[in-house]
Scaffold this motif. Sequence first.
Motif, PDB file in Angstrom:
ATOM      1  N   MET A 143       9.576 -42.450 -32.142  1.00 52.58           N
ATOM      2  CA  MET A 143       8.660 -41.892 -33.113  1.00 52.58           C
ATOM      3  C   MET A 143       7.332 -42.613 -32.944  1.00 52.58           C
ATOM      4  O   MET A 143       7.292 -43.826 -32.814  1.00 52.58           O
ATOM      5  CB  MET A 143       9.247 -42.087 -34.512  1.00 52.58           C
ATOM      6  N   PHE A 144       6.241 -41.833 -32.935  1.00 57.44           N
ATOM      7  CA  PHE A 144       4.926 -42.452 -32.830  1.00 57.44           C
ATOM      8  C   PHE A 144       3.945 -41.730 -33.758  1.00 57.44           C
ATOM      9  O   PHE A 144       4.106 -40.545 -34.039  1.00 57.44           O
ATOM     10  CB  PHE A 144       4.430 -42.457 -31.377  1.00 57.44           C
ATOM     11  N   PRO A 145       2.927 -42.447 -34.253  1.00 59.72           N
ATOM     12  CA  PRO A 145       1.992 -41.846 -35.205  1.00 59.72           C
ATOM     13  C   PRO A 145       0.915 -41.016 -34.516  1.00 59.72           C
ATOM     14  O   PRO A 145       0.422 -41.365 -33.461  1.00 59.72           O
ATOM     15  CB  PRO A 145       1.377 -43.075 -35.889  1.00 59.72           C
ATOM     16  N   VAL A 146       0.543 -39.891 -35.156  1.00 61.06           N
ATOM     17  CA  VAL A 146      -0.535 -39.036 -34.674  1.00 61.06           C
ATOM     18  C   VAL A 146      -1.526 -38.865 -35.816  1.00 61.06           C
ATOM     19  O   VAL A 146      -1.142 -38.524 -36.940  1.00 61.06           O
ATOM     20  CB  VAL A 146      -0.001 -37.657 -34.224  1.00 61.06           C
ATOM     21  N   HIS A 147      -2.800 -39.118 -35.529  1.00 58.54           N
ATOM     22  CA  HIS A 147      -3.849 -39.015 -36.536  1.00 58.54           C
ATOM     23  C   HIS A 147      -4.015 -37.565 -36.970  1.00 58.54           C
ATOM     24  O   HIS A 147      -4.007 -36.665 -36.144  1.00 58.54           O
ATOM     25  CB  HIS A 147      -5.164 -39.553 -35.969  1.00 58.54           C
ATOM     26  N   LYS A 148      -4.160 -37.310 -38.296  1.00 58.55           N
ATOM     27  CA  LYS A 148      -4.295 -35.942 -38.777  1.00 58.55           C
ATOM     28  C   LYS A 148      -5.481 -35.728 -39.701  1.00 58.55           C
ATOM     29  O   LYS A 148      -5.835 -34.586 -39.977  1.00 58.55           O
ATOM     30  CB  LYS A 148      -3.018 -35.484 -39.484  1.00 58.55           C
ATOM     31  N   LYS A 149      -6.098 -36.779 -40.212  1.00 60.73           N
ATOM     32  CA  LYS A 149      -7.218 -36.632 -41.144  1.00 60.73           C
ATOM     33  C   LYS A 149      -8.358 -37.565 -40.774  1.00 60.73           C
ATOM     34  O   LYS A 149      -8.286 -38.302 -39.806  1.00 60.73           O
ATOM     35  CB  LYS A 149      -6.765 -36.916 -42.580  1.00 60.73           C
ATOM     36  N   VAL A 150      -9.385 -37.565 -41.606  1.00 61.89           N
ATOM     37  CA  VAL A 150     -10.646 -38.239 -41.318  1.00 61.89           C
ATOM     38  C   VAL A 150     -10.542 -39.754 -41.128  1.00 61.89           C
ATOM     39  O   VAL A 150     -10.845 -40.273 -40.065  1.00 61.89           O
ATOM     40  CB  VAL A 150     -11.677 -37.928 -42.444  1.00 61.89           C
ATOM     41  N   ASN A 151     -10.138 -40.482 -42.138  1.00 59.66           N
ATOM     42  CA  ASN A 151     -10.159 -41.942 -42.120  1.00 59.66           C
ATOM     43  C   ASN A 151      -9.000 -42.504 -41.298  1.00 59.66           C
ATOM     44  O   ASN A 151      -7.844 -42.456 -41.706  1.00 59.66           O
ATOM     45  CB  ASN A 151     -10.109 -42.486 -43.546  1.00 59.66           C
ATOM     46  N   ARG A 152      -9.309 -43.080 -40.156  1.00 59.72           N
ATOM     47  CA  ARG A 152      -8.264 -43.623 -39.270  1.00 59.72           C
ATOM     48  C   ARG A 152      -7.663 -44.925 -39.797  1.00 59.72           C
ATOM     49  O   ARG A 152      -6.627 -45.360 -39.341  1.00 59.72           O
ATOM     50  CB  ARG A 152      -8.817 -43.845 -37.869  1.00 59.72           C
ATOM     51  N   ARG A 153      -8.302 -45.549 -40.782  1.00 61.31           N
ATOM     52  CA  ARG A 153      -7.793 -46.808 -41.337  1.00 61.31           C
ATOM     53  C   ARG A 153      -6.743 -46.587 -42.421  1.00 61.31           C
ATOM     54  O   ARG A 153      -6.031 -47.508 -42.781  1.00 61.31           O
ATOM     55  CB  ARG A 153      -8.941 -47.635 -41.895  1.00 61.31           C
ATOM     56  N   ASP A 154      -6.670 -45.368 -42.962  1.00 60.26           N
ATOM     57  CA  ASP A 154      -5.701 -45.056 -44.012  1.00 60.26           C
ATOM     58  C   ASP A 154      -4.392 -44.609 -43.378  1.00 60.26           C
ATOM     59  O   ASP A 154      -4.340 -43.608 -42.664  1.00 60.26           O
ATOM     60  CB  ASP A 154      -6.265 -43.968 -44.925  1.00 60.26           C
ATOM     61  N   VAL A 155      -3.323 -45.328 -43.647  1.00 63.73           N
ATOM     62  CA  VAL A 155      -2.025 -45.044 -43.046  1.00 63.73           C
ATOM     63  C   VAL A 155      -1.498 -43.657 -43.455  1.00 63.73           C
ATOM     64  O   VAL A 155      -0.725 -43.043 -42.721  1.00 63.73           O
ATOM     65  CB  VAL A 155      -1.011 -46.158 -43.393  1.00 63.73           C
ATOM     66  N   ASN A 156      -1.927 -43.145 -44.603  1.00 65.12           N
ATOM     67  CA  ASN A 156      -1.491 -41.818 -45.054  1.00 65.12           C
ATOM     68  C   ASN A 156      -2.091 -40.690 -44.229  1.00 65.12           C
ATOM     69  O   ASN A 156      -1.685 -39.538 -44.368  1.00 65.12           O
ATOM     70  CB  ASN A 156      -1.851 -41.615 -46.530  1.00 65.12           C
ATOM     71  N   ASN A 157      -3.057 -40.997 -43.371  1.00 66.66           N
ATOM     72  CA  ASN A 157      -3.697 -39.991 -42.537  1.00 66.66           C
ATOM     73  C   ASN A 157      -3.014 -39.838 -41.178  1.00 66.66           C
ATOM     74  O   ASN A 157      -3.593 -39.295 -40.247  1.00 66.66           O
ATOM     75  CB  ASN A 157      -5.182 -40.307 -42.347  1.00 66.66           C
ATOM     76  N   TYR A 158      -1.822 -40.332 -41.075  1.00 69.21           N
ATOM     77  CA  TYR A 158      -1.046 -40.208 -39.847  1.00 69.21           C
ATOM     78  C   TYR A 158       0.286 -39.542 -40.159  1.00 69.21           C
ATOM     79  O   TYR A 158       0.808 -39.662 -41.258  1.00 69.21           O
ATOM     80  CB  TYR A 158      -0.783 -41.596 -39.227  1.00 69.21           C
ATOM     81  N   ARG A 159       0.818 -38.811 -39.186  1.00 68.15           N
ATOM     82  CA  ARG A 159       2.153 -38.252 -39.337  1.00 68.15           C
ATOM     83  C   ARG A 159       2.995 -38.709 -38.164  1.00 68.15           C
ATOM     84  O   ARG A 159       2.492 -38.915 -37.056  1.00 68.15           O
ATOM     85  CB  ARG A 159       2.122 -36.736 -39.439  1.00 68.15           C
ATOM     86  N   GLY A 160       4.264 -38.857 -38.411  1.00 64.09           N
ATOM     87  CA  GLY A 160       5.160 -39.311 -37.356  1.00 64.09           C
ATOM     88  C   GLY A 160       5.593 -38.171 -36.459  1.00 64.09           C
ATOM     89  O   GLY A 160       5.951 -37.100 -36.926  1.00 64.09           O
ATOM     90  N   ILE A 161       5.534 -38.380 -35.188  1.00 66.19           N
ATOM     91  CA  ILE A 161       6.002 -37.404 -34.200  1.00 66.19           C
ATOM     92  C   ILE A 161       7.132 -38.059 -33.430  1.00 66.19           C
ATOM     93  O   ILE A 161       6.985 -39.169 -32.932  1.00 66.19           O
ATOM     94  CB  ILE A 161       4.866 -37.015 -33.226  1.00 66.19           C
ATOM     95  N   SER A 162       8.241 -37.362 -33.347  1.00 67.63           N
ATOM     96  CA  SER A 162       9.342 -37.933 -32.581  1.00 67.63           C
ATOM     97  C   SER A 162       9.343 -37.321 -31.192  1.00 67.63           C
ATOM     98  O   SER A 162       9.117 -36.125 -31.027  1.00 67.63           O
ATOM     99  CB  SER A 162      10.665 -37.703 -33.299  1.00 67.63           C
ATOM    100  N   SER A 163       9.550 -38.137 -30.220  1.00 67.05           N
ATOM    101  CA  SER A 163       9.621 -37.642 -28.852  1.00 67.05           C
ATOM    102  C   SER A 163      11.097 -37.453 -28.506  1.00 67.05           C
ATOM    103  O   SER A 163      11.876 -38.388 -28.569  1.00 67.05           O
ATOM    104  CB  SER A 163       8.943 -38.606 -27.882  1.00 67.05           C
ATOM    105  N   LEU A 164      11.454 -36.241 -28.185  1.00 64.95           N
ATOM    106  CA  LEU A 164      12.840 -35.917 -27.880  1.00 64.95           C
ATOM    107  C   LEU A 164      13.112 -36.112 -26.397  1.00 64.95           C
ATOM    108  O   LEU A 164      12.237 -35.910 -25.557  1.00 64.95           O
ATOM    109  CB  LEU A 164      13.133 -34.458 -28.248  1.00 64.95           C
ATOM    110  N   CYS A 165      14.331 -36.456 -26.086  1.00 67.41           N
ATOM    111  CA  CYS A 165      14.701 -36.575 -24.683  1.00 67.41           C
ATOM    112  C   CYS A 165      14.861 -35.179 -24.093  1.00 67.41           C
ATOM    113  O   CYS A 165      14.943 -34.175 -24.817  1.00 67.41           O
ATOM    114  CB  CYS A 165      15.982 -37.387 -24.538  1.00 67.41           C
ATOM    115  N   ALA A 166      14.900 -35.082 -22.788  1.00 68.32           N
ATOM    116  CA  ALA A 166      14.966 -33.796 -22.098  1.00 68.32           C
ATOM    117  C   ALA A 166      16.207 -33.002 -22.496  1.00 68.32           C
ATOM    118  O   ALA A 166      16.151 -31.776 -22.645  1.00 68.32           O
ATOM    119  CB  ALA A 166      14.934 -34.016 -20.592  1.00 68.32           C
ATOM    120  N   LEU A 167      17.334 -33.675 -22.706  1.00 70.95           N
ATOM    121  CA  LEU A 167      18.568 -32.984 -23.083  1.00 70.95           C
ATOM    122  C   LEU A 167      18.409 -32.315 -24.450  1.00 70.95           C
ATOM    123  O   LEU A 167      18.827 -31.169 -24.644  1.00 70.95           O
ATOM    124  CB  LEU A 167      19.748 -33.955 -23.085  1.00 70.95           C
ATOM    125  N   ALA A 168      17.771 -32.991 -25.390  1.00 67.02           N
ATOM    126  CA  ALA A 168      17.551 -32.410 -26.720  1.00 67.02           C
ATOM    127  C   ALA A 168      16.604 -31.219 -26.648  1.00 67.02           C
ATOM    128  O   ALA A 168      16.802 -30.209 -27.324  1.00 67.02           O
ATOM    129  CB  ALA A 168      17.005 -33.469 -27.673  1.00 67.02           C
TER     130      ALA A 168
END
Length: 122
Positions: A1-26
Amino acid sequence: MFPVHKKVNRRDVNNYRGISSLCALAKLLELVIIEPLVTLSKPYIRTDQHGFITSRSTTTNLLCLTSYITDSMLKPSQTDAIYTDLTAAFATLNHRIAVAKLDKLGINGNLNGSCHTSPVAD
């Protein structure tokens, strides 16, 4: 799982959403089961559903609503609309209920493979 920025302020942790990277089998499993899953669940999905439906989006939903409101202005009627923001709705999903509904659709058995990852706590 890694964070992706989604809103204006990059310093606010609430402006990120978690993206999970799935393996090829999934990813392959998803490609294999998506069409049968959509076919099985289609009778339970309303025709006015726009989210997560091919060729439909928030834009098509707003176009339908605008058309409906425009049509209702020609008649003496009232139109009410409620839009909700279900941000992080799947984070609060009751997994037992979801599995029971999948079981009711005929999708059962152990789908946990070698790519299974544990959900990340908030």
